[in-house]
Each structure stands twice: as structure tokens, then as C-alpha cells.
Enzyme design. Structure first.
Site, PDB file in Angstrom:
ATOM      1  CG  HIS A 174      -2.077  -0.903   1.141  1.00  0.00           C
ATOM      2  ND1 HIS A 174      -1.990  -2.234   1.474  1.00  0.00           N
ATOM      3  CD2 HIS A 174      -3.354  -0.708   0.731  1.00  0.00           C
ATOM      4  CE1 HIS A 174      -3.174  -2.813   1.286  1.00  0.00           C
ATOM      5  NE2 HIS A 174      -4.011  -1.913   0.836  1.00  0.00           N
ATOM      6  CE  LYS A 234      -3.708  -0.622   4.873  1.00  0.00           C
ATOM      7  NZ  LYS A 234      -5.003  -0.061   5.318  1.00  0.00           N
TER       8      LYS A 234
HETATM    9  N1  LIG Z   1     -12.628  -1.524   3.216  1.00  0.00           N
HETATM   10  C1  LIG Z   1     -12.142  -0.955   2.118  1.00  0.00           C
HETATM   11  O1  LIG Z   1     -12.504  -1.312   0.971  1.00  0.00           O
HETATM   12  C2  LIG Z   1     -11.176   0.156   2.265  1.00  0.00           C
HETATM   13  C3  LIG Z   1     -10.789   0.541   3.504  1.00  0.00           C
HETATM   14  N2  LIG Z   1      -9.989   1.624   3.679  1.00  0.00           N
HETATM   15  C4  LIG Z   1      -9.758   2.017   5.053  1.00  0.00           C
HETATM   16  O2  LIG Z   1     -10.532   3.181   5.306  1.00  0.00           O
HETATM   17  C5  LIG Z   1      -9.869   3.989   6.266  1.00  0.00           C
HETATM   18  C6  LIG Z   1      -9.670   5.393   5.701  1.00  0.00           C
HETATM   19  O3  LIG Z   1      -8.797   5.319   4.603  1.00  0.00           O
HETATM   20  P1  LIG Z   1      -8.335   6.663   3.844  1.00  0.00           P
HETATM   21  O4  LIG Z   1      -9.518   7.394   3.305  1.00  0.00           O
HETATM   22  O5  LIG Z   1      -7.252   6.253   2.918  1.00  0.00           O
HETATM   23  O6  LIG Z   1      -7.696   7.481   5.071  1.00  0.00           O
HETATM   24  P2  LIG Z   1      -7.592   9.036   5.290  1.00  0.00           P
HETATM   25  O7  LIG Z   1      -6.701   9.249   6.456  1.00  0.00           O
HETATM   26  O8  LIG Z   1      -7.284   9.725   4.007  1.00  0.00           O
HETATM   27  O9  LIG Z   1      -9.103   9.455   5.691  1.00  0.00           O
HETATM   28  C7  LIG Z   1      -9.691   9.221   6.930  1.00  0.00           C
HETATM   29  C8  LIG Z   1     -10.470  10.463   7.281  1.00  0.00           C
HETATM   30  O10 LIG Z   1     -11.262  10.221   8.441  1.00  0.00           O
HETATM   31  C9  LIG Z   1     -11.158  11.375   9.251  1.00  0.00           C
HETATM   32  N3  LIG Z   1     -11.568  11.131  10.630  1.00  0.00           N
HETATM   33  C10 LIG Z   1     -10.822  10.695  11.688  1.00  0.00           C
HETATM   34  N4  LIG Z   1     -11.574  10.689  12.807  1.00  0.00           N
HETATM   35  C11 LIG Z   1     -12.803  11.127  12.471  1.00  0.00           C
HETATM   36  C12 LIG Z   1     -13.993  11.368  13.198  1.00  0.00           C
HETATM   37  N5  LIG Z   1     -14.077  11.156  14.517  1.00  0.00           N
HETATM   38  N6  LIG Z   1     -15.074  11.828  12.538  1.00  0.00           N
HETATM   39  C13 LIG Z   1     -15.024  12.059  11.211  1.00  0.00           C
HETATM   40  N7  LIG Z   1     -13.906  11.875  10.461  1.00  0.00           N
HETATM   41  C14 LIG Z   1     -12.802  11.413  11.087  1.00  0.00           C
HETATM   42  C15 LIG Z   1      -9.700  11.767   9.126  1.00  0.00           C
HETATM   43  O11 LIG Z   1      -9.462  13.065   9.604  1.00  0.00           O
HETATM   44  P3  LIG Z   1      -7.978  13.468  10.117  1.00  0.00           P
HETATM   45  O12 LIG Z   1      -7.096  13.351   8.915  1.00  0.00           O
HETATM   46  O13 LIG Z   1      -8.166  14.862  10.613  1.00  0.00           O
HETATM   47  O14 LIG Z   1      -7.617  12.485  11.190  1.00  0.00           O
HETATM   48  C16 LIG Z   1      -9.533  11.637   7.611  1.00  0.00           C
HETATM   49  O15 LIG Z   1      -9.960  12.799   6.925  1.00  0.00           O
HETATM   50  C17 LIG Z   1      -8.579   3.246   6.608  1.00  0.00           C
HETATM   51  O16 LIG Z   1      -8.793   2.462   7.750  1.00  0.00           O
HETATM   52  C18 LIG Z   1      -8.344   2.382   5.391  1.00  0.00           C
HETATM   53  O17 LIG Z   1      -7.551   1.258   5.643  1.00  0.00           O
HETATM   54  C19 LIG Z   1      -9.506   2.341   2.636  1.00  0.00           C
HETATM   55  C20 LIG Z   1      -9.827   1.993   1.368  1.00  0.00           C
HETATM   56  C21 LIG Z   1     -10.689   0.867   1.061  1.00  0.00           C
HETATM   57  O1  LIG Z   2      -5.713   2.027   3.454  1.00  0.00           O
HETATM   58  C1  LIG Z   2      -5.968   1.755   2.250  1.00  0.00           C
HETATM   59  O2  LIG Z   2      -5.658   2.507   1.339  1.00  0.00           O
HETATM   60  C2  LIG Z   2      -6.678   0.513   1.968  1.00  0.00           C
HETATM   61  N1  LIG Z   2      -7.133  -0.170   2.965  1.00  0.00           N
HETATM   62  C3  LIG Z   2      -7.857  -1.383   2.909  1.00  0.00           C
HETATM   63  C4  LIG Z   2      -7.064  -2.477   3.592  1.00  0.00           C
HETATM   64  O3  LIG Z   2      -6.522  -2.239   4.682  1.00  0.00           O
HETATM   65  O4  LIG Z   2      -7.009  -3.593   3.068  1.00  0.00           O
HETATM   66  C5  LIG Z   2      -8.350  -1.723   1.542  1.00  0.00           C
HETATM   67  C6  LIG Z   2      -7.471  -1.302   0.412  1.00  0.00           C
HETATM   68  O5  LIG Z   2      -6.477  -2.254   0.205  1.00  0.00           O
HETATM   69  C7  LIG Z   2      -6.932   0.103   0.568  1.00  0.00           C
END
Ligand SMILES: NC(=O)C1=CN([C@@H]2O[C@H](COP(=O)(O)OP(=O)(O)OC[C@H]3O[C@@H](n4cnc5c(N)ncnc54)[C@H](OP(=O)(O)O)[C@@H]3O)[C@@H](O)[C@H]2O)C=CC1
Ligand SMILES: O=C(O)C1=N[C@H](C(=O)O)C[C@H](O)C1
Length: 271
Positions: free
Chosen positions: A157, A161
Site C-alpha cells: 500500500h 497507510k
Molecule cells: N474496506 C475498504 O474497501 C477500504 C478501507 N480503507 C480504510 O478506510 C480507512 C480510511 O482510509 P483513507 O480514506 O485512505 O484514510 P484518510 O486518512 O485519508 O481518511 C480518513 C479520514 O477520516 C477522518 N476522521 C478521523 N476521525 C474522524 C472522526 N471522529 N469523525 C469524522 N472523520 C474522522 C480523518 O481526519 P484526520 O485526517 O483529521 O484524522 C480523515 O480525513 C482506513 O482504515 C483504510 O484502511 C480504505 C480503502 C478501502
Molecule cells: O488504506 C488503504 O488505502 C486501503 N485499505 C484497505 C485495507 O486495509 O485492506 C483496503 C485497500 O487495500 C486500501
């Protein structure tokens, strides 16, 4: 049928921006609130900002109560702390909760399972069709090959991450363990280093690579005597996760409270 009123949690993040980009083009859903942390510098900014110049009229807010008052479902890619808090709020409000957040501890998972007694929750470490189909293939391969074929899961990743192994790697590890009829917790090897000794029969290994802008690559290696099978998935665009999450939100309509997976949403359970 009325459009599903959606709250996006983590609206300024990588996944939140992808969601606010595709929601206007997705039939049957409407963005009603975009949530961020109380100290986020993006509060008050139009949540359409992440994808060019078209405002969507939904400013970013940290007011959870107001957001849930006008919603049917929450789509949440944020942090473990935030997702557990949202799960409790969703349960109180009886609003469906789609959770993509990874890095959840066992205590977090237990809290989410408790919330799912009150409302519909879909949680998956990966919302893409490709990875969920891959999990079916991994389970079948593990069942057919047995523990004599060593299973190793390699993921890569982007450099930002924060959790490892990825949620997807754990999902694939669960699939391999299920195929073998064993519990992953008792059969996984994470982060080998030093004088490890030879590989233990039946263990499922994990290796995590981080770098650059890689969206999400996963390979499950089955290594036998003199031959190797590799099953891989590469995400090329975060849209695959966002579209899966929106499909999950639409799927929750009319479902009984409970904890569901993307395999349920995609009709892959028991496949
Ligand atoms: N299941 C799936 O298919 C996928 C899962 N993911 C997962 O999703 C999560 C987010 O990924 P990603 O978008 O890349 O991460 P980012 O860090 O870009 O985004 C997360 C966002 O959530 C915000 N946040 C944190 N705490 C709160 C809160 N209490 N209320 C509202 N917003 C909040 C963060 O703010 P701040 O930056 O200010 O902390 C940030 O803007 C990760 O755990 C990732 O692994 C990602 C892609 C696909
Ligand atoms: O953090 C990410 O970016 C992603 N998180 C998920 C994971 O932990 O598997 C899904 C995807 O691979 C992207």
C-alpha cells in the site's frame, strides 16, 4: 422508492473524497451530510471540494447528531476510534452503517458486533468485487491444498497507510484459515524477524510493504514442494472500494439488524 440519504464519515480523507465524487453519479443515493473531526481544518468547506470546482452544497461538519437526524445510512472510512463511536450512534438512531475502516482491534470488533444487534451493519476490510471473489478462490484453494502447501499473504500500500497487515490481507487470511478449517488467530505469523527457526506447519504468513502511491496490491502465495500458486488482486482506482460501499448501503434497505459482510452484499456467501 426515495433516494437513500447518506452520511459520509471521513469526508476529507482519500476515500471520503472518492465517495463525494461518485455519489452524485450513483442512482438511488443522495449525500445529506459529510462528517469530519471537530478540529478538522476542512469544517465548513463544501464537501465537493475534493474533486474539482463543482460544489455539492453539503458543507463538511462535525455535528454527528444533526447529520444522523436526516439520514438512512452511514458510509464510514475513517479511523477505528471514529468507527466505533459511529457504530454506537448508528445503533441508537437505527441507521444502517457501512464500515470500511481497517486496523480494528478485537475490542473494536466486539463493540461493532454489539451495535449490530440494533441496526444493519456491513463491515469489510475490502469493498471491491474483485477482492471478495478472490477470497472465495483462496478459501477453495486452501481447502483443496491443505496445510502442506504453505500460505503466505503479501500486501503493498501507499506510504500513508497507518495499519498493518491490511484489512484485506486479514480477510484473505480468514478465507485461507476457513478453507483449512482452522482459526486464523492461532495459525498466523506476522512480521518475522531475527532467528525465527523454520516455518511452522500450517501457519499463514503476512508480509506488508509500504511505499509511494500504491492503492492496494494483494497476493496469496500457496507454496508446495517444487511448485507455487499465486492468486493476486491489484486495485487501480479507489472507485472500486467506493462503488462497493455504495452498493452495500443500498443493499441494507429492508434488512434485519445484524452484522453482514461484502460476501453477503455480493451474493458470494457459500459460493
Ligand atoms: N474496506 C475498504 O474497501 C477500504 C478501507 N480503507 C480504510 O478506510 C480507512 C480510511 O482510509 P483513507 O480514506 O485512505 O484514510 P484518510 O486518512 O485519508 O481518511 C480518513 C479520514 O477520516 C477522518 N476522521 C478521523 N476521525 C474522524 C472522526 N471522529 N469523525 C469524522 N472523520 C474522522 C480523518 O481526519 P484526520 O485526517 O483529521 O484524522 C480523515 O480525513 C482506513 O482504515 C483504510 O484502511 C480504505 C480503502 C478501502
Ligand atoms: O488504506 C488503504 O488505502 C486501503 N485499505 C484497505 C485495507 O486495509 O485492506 C483496503 C485497500 O487495500 C486500501
Amino acid at each position: 422508492m426515495n433516494e437513500l440519504r447518506l452520511v459520509v464519515v471521513g469526508a476529507s480523507g482519500r476515500m471520503g473524497r472518492m465517495l463525494t465524487q461518485i455519489i452524485p453519479d450513483t442512482l438511488g443515493v443522495r449525500l445529506t451530510a459529510a462528517l469530519e473531526q471537530p478540529d478538522s481544518p476542512t469544517l465548513g468547506v463544501d464537501s465537493g471540494f475534493g474533486h474539482g470546482t463543482t460544489p455539492n452544497g453539503v458543507p463538511i461538519t462535525s455535528d454527528v447528531a444533526a447529520a444522523l437526524a436526516d439520514a438512512d445510512a452511514i458510509v464510514d472510512f475513517s479511523s477505528p476510534v471514529a468507527s466505533v463511536e459511529m457504530a454506537k450512534a448508528a445503533a441508537r438512531a437505527k441507521i444502517a452503517h457501512v464500515i470500511g475502516t481497517t486496523g480494528l482491534s478485537q475490542a473494536d470488533l466486539d463493540a461493532i458486533a454489539e451495535a449490530a444487534r440494533e441496526t444493519v451493519v456491513v463491515r469489510s476490510g475490502n469493498m471491491s468485487l474483485g477482492v471478495n471473489l478472490l477470497a472465495v478462490l483462496v478459501e477453495r484453494a486452501a481447502r483443496a491444498l491443505g496445510p502442506a502447501w504453505d500460505a503466505e499473504i503479501v500486501e503493498m500500500h501507499h506510504r500513508l497507510k497507518v495499519d498493518a497487515p491490511s484489512g484485506t490481507a486479514l480477510l484473505l487470511g480468514e478465507a485461507a484459515a476457513h478453507g483449512r478449517g482452522v482459526a486464523l488467530a492461532e495459525n498466523s505469523a506476522r512480521g518475522r524477524a531475527g532467528l525465527t527457526g523454520p516455518r511452522r506447519l500450517g501457519e499463514i504468513g503476512f508480509a506488508s510493504l509500504r511505499g509511494g502511491t500504491v492503492i492496494g496490491d494483494h497476493t496469496v502465495v500457496f507454496a508446495g514442494a517444487g511448485e507455487r500458486i499465486e492468486l493476486s488482486h491489484r486495485a487501480e482506482d479507489r472507485g472500486v472500494f467506493a462503488r462497493g460501499a455504495l452498493a452495500a448501503a443500498l443493499w441494507t434497505r429492508g434488512k434485519a439488524p445484524g452484522l453482514y459482510s461484502m460476501a453477503d452484499v455480493l451474493g458470494l456467501s457459500g459460493a
